[in-house]
Design an enzyme around this catalytic site. Structure first.
Site, mmCIF file in Angstrom:
data_model
loop_
_atom_site.group_PDB
_atom_site.id
_atom_site.type_symbol
_atom_site.label_atom_id
_atom_site.label_comp_id
_atom_site.label_asym_id
_atom_site.label_seq_id
_atom_site.Cartn_x
_atom_site.Cartn_y
_atom_site.Cartn_z
ATOM 1 N N LYS A 85 9.988 -9.502 -0.390
ATOM 2 C CA LYS A 85 9.192 -8.192 -0.523
ATOM 3 C C LYS A 85 9.528 -7.701 -1.831
ATOM 4 O O LYS A 85 9.214 -6.521 -2.100
ATOM 5 C CB LYS A 85 9.969 -7.118 0.664
ATOM 6 N N SER A 125 2.030 -2.956 4.481
ATOM 7 C CA SER A 125 2.581 -2.129 3.670
ATOM 8 C C SER A 125 1.387 -1.150 2.962
ATOM 9 O O SER A 125 0.423 -1.633 2.942
ATOM 10 C CB SER A 125 3.106 -2.782 2.419
ATOM 11 N N TYR A 149 2.961 -10.124 -3.865
ATOM 12 C CA TYR A 149 3.542 -9.817 -2.743
ATOM 13 C C TYR A 149 2.589 -8.905 -1.741
ATOM 14 O O TYR A 149 2.233 -9.343 -0.610
ATOM 15 C CB TYR A 149 4.792 -8.684 -3.131
ATOM 16 N N LYS A 153 0.691 -9.486 2.060
ATOM 17 C CA LYS A 153 0.245 -8.835 3.127
ATOM 18 C C LYS A 153 -1.119 -8.691 3.357
ATOM 19 O O LYS A 153 -1.628 -8.502 4.585
ATOM 20 C CB LYS A 153 0.665 -7.303 2.786
ATOM 21 N N PHE A 178 4.867 3.607 4.078
ATOM 22 C CA PHE A 178 4.895 4.077 2.935
ATOM 23 C C PHE A 178 6.331 3.737 2.051
ATOM 24 O O PHE A 178 6.488 2.785 1.995
ATOM 25 C CB PHE A 178 4.488 5.475 2.815
ATOM 26 N N ASN A 198 15.258 -2.343 -7.638
ATOM 27 C CA ASN A 198 13.978 -1.880 -8.110
ATOM 28 C C ASN A 198 13.621 -0.633 -7.624
ATOM 29 O O ASN A 198 12.542 0.188 -8.440
ATOM 30 C CB ASN A 198 12.876 -2.926 -7.711
ATOM 31 N N GLY A 294 1.687 -1.155 -13.558
ATOM 32 C CA GLY A 294 1.275 -1.510 -12.242
ATOM 33 C C GLY A 294 1.446 0.026 -11.556
ATOM 34 O O GLY A 294 1.133 -0.097 -10.331
HETATM 35 N N1 UDP Z 1 10.975 5.100 -10.355
HETATM 36 C C1 UDP Z 1 11.541 5.255 -11.434
HETATM 37 N N2 UDP Z 1 12.792 4.535 -11.684
HETATM 38 C C2 UDP Z 1 13.334 3.537 -11.097
HETATM 39 C C3 UDP Z 1 12.424 3.186 -9.855
HETATM 40 C C4 UDP Z 1 11.354 3.805 -9.578
HETATM 41 O O1 UDP Z 1 11.253 6.455 -12.114
HETATM 42 O O2 UDP Z 1 14.325 3.055 -11.290
HETATM 43 C C5 UDP Z 1 9.839 5.638 -9.978
HETATM 44 C C6 UDP Z 1 8.541 4.859 -9.850
HETATM 45 O O3 UDP Z 1 7.757 4.765 -11.003
HETATM 46 C C7 UDP Z 1 7.665 5.522 -8.728
HETATM 47 C C8 UDP Z 1 8.676 6.182 -7.882
HETATM 48 O O4 UDP Z 1 9.880 6.092 -8.751
HETATM 49 O O5 UDP Z 1 6.840 6.446 -9.184
HETATM 50 C C9 UDP Z 1 8.880 4.902 -6.625
HETATM 51 O O6 UDP Z 1 9.011 3.740 -7.024
HETATM 52 P P1 UDP Z 1 9.624 2.796 -5.972
HETATM 53 O O7 UDP Z 1 9.749 1.525 -6.855
HETATM 54 O O8 UDP Z 1 10.870 3.099 -5.338
HETATM 55 O O9 UDP Z 1 8.454 2.430 -5.090
HETATM 56 P P2 UDP Z 1 6.907 2.138 -5.182
HETATM 57 O O10 UDP Z 1 6.616 2.185 -6.892
HETATM 58 O O11 UDP Z 1 6.903 0.744 -4.600
HETATM 59 O O12 UDP Z 1 6.094 3.114 -4.318
#
Ligand code: UDP
Length: 336
Positions: A85, A125, A149, A153, A178, A198, A294
């Site tokens: 994931k 997802s 990834y 899905k 979400f 991450n 991304g």
């Molecule tokens: N984010 C951040 N710093 C980090 C990790 C994430 O600012 O170290 C931000 C990221 O840019 C996004 C939000 O937090 O706006 C959620 O990120 P996450 O990777 O948890 O979830 P996803 O992007 O997959 O929804």
């Protein structure tokens, strides 16, 4: 009493779902290869619920093992969580992601067919919405993949659809998660990623525990109220309860349906930092850095469909999520 096979049942969402299913009197059989979890999680699940689970160690791509599981247990339905994931890793190792995620699903569906078990809940997802076509995202929004990834899905959703078209006896619930965060209130199970996280909440938790010096906020120039990214964070226990409702649904009727599991509310990165600081009474140092490649500005769900069809909605708050996430990290630090 119905028996549910839970693939990836010792993972973050899988373990919380096992707890809610056991509390609702289902029998649980887990298959997990512990590639991103530990066998002790099964003990924690049993400790929380005071009920037994049956655990098989192995990969879902293993036809022989799956066949053995179906022979040794009367499986009524499957929840398929097992899969790799990590978005970044999937970009670096696409073949590994396609091989594992697609192969395991095909193997599982073949063995299910052979054993006349045609009820499945699949962990999808919100990543299948790619760059959101509109907000809030409803289940009919345009689908696309922005990384391998997400592509796995999306392909699996397609495989399930074709399977249902070929045989209308199948009963399939596709759950589009979400941003699951938080942990069980016991502090015994939660999210414990290896290495540098991450995702935002595990990262904040590591900063809170002084395992990382500060949070890097990926951009504050998005078109959002405070400029930082907005997401729909959902408590993992709410998410787990959504699975119980989905299992009820697939026992009621055959068909294939898709459900967003979120709260419908969007919070920014800075909202999370501030809320984490206030509920846990701790400072989170951060700096603003460049946008992460991304990332989208905002992503949150329309939850009407799950509300209407599954009679489910999230009830826990952002405070609950961030309090429980920190509590769990403190418990594991102590080595329990
Ligand atoms: N984010 C951040 N710093 C980090 C990790 C994430 O600012 O170290 C931000 C990221 O840019 C996004 C939000 O937090 O706006 C959620 O990120 P996450 O990777 O948890 O979830 P996803 O992007 O997959 O929804």
């Amino acid at each position: 009493m119905k028996t549910i096979l839970v693939t990836g049942g010792t993972g973050f969402i899988g373990s919380h779902t096992c707890v809610e299913l056991l509390n609702d009197n289902y029998n649980i059989v887990i298959i997990d290869d512990f590639s991103n979890s530990k066998p002790e999680v099964a003990e924690k699940i049993m400790k929380i619920t005071n009920k037994k689970v049956k655990l098989y160690e192995g990969n879902v791509c293993d036809t022989e093992l799956l066949t053995k599981i179906f022979k040794e247990n009367q499986i009524d339905a499957v929840i398929h969580f097992a899969g790799y994931k990590a978005v970044g890793e999937s970009v670096a190792k696409p073949l590994m992601y396609y091989r594992n995620n697609i192969d395991s699903t095909l193997t599982l569906l073949e063995v299910m067919s052979d054993n006349n078990c045609k009820k499945i809940v699949f962990s999808s997802s919100a990543t299948v919405y790619g760059n959101p076509e509109r907000l809030p995202l409803d289940e009919s929004c345009h689908l696309s993949a922005t990384n391998p990834y997400g592509a796995t899905k999306l392909y699996i959703e397609g495989i399930l659809k074709d399977l249902y078209i070929s045989d209308n006896e199948w009963s399939i619930a596709v759950l589009r998660y979400f941003n699951p965060v938080g942990a069980h209130e016991s502090g015994l199970i939660g999210e414990n990623p290896n290495g540098i996280p991450n995702n935002l909440v595990p990262y904040i938790v590591k900063v809170a525990n002084k395992e990382l010096p500060e949070l890097n906020i990926f951009g504050n120039d998005y078109n959002t109220p405070d400029g930082t990214g907005v997401r729909d964070y959902i408590h993992v226990v709410d998410l787990a309860r959504g699975h119980v409702k989905s299992v009820e649904k697939i026992f009621e009727e055959s068909g294939i349906d898709y459900y967003n599991l979120g709260t419908g509310k969007g919070y920014s990165v800075l909202d999370l930092v501030k809320t984490f600081e206030s509920v846990n009474n701790i400072k989170i140092p951060y700096k603003i850095v460049a946008r992460r490649k991304g990332d989208v500005a905002a992503c949150f769900a329309s939850t009407n469909h799950a509300k209407e069809k599954l009679n489910w909605e999230a009830t826990l708050t952002l405070e609950d999520m961030l309090r429980s996430a920190y509590l769990y990290s403190k418990v594991i630090k102590k080595g329990y």
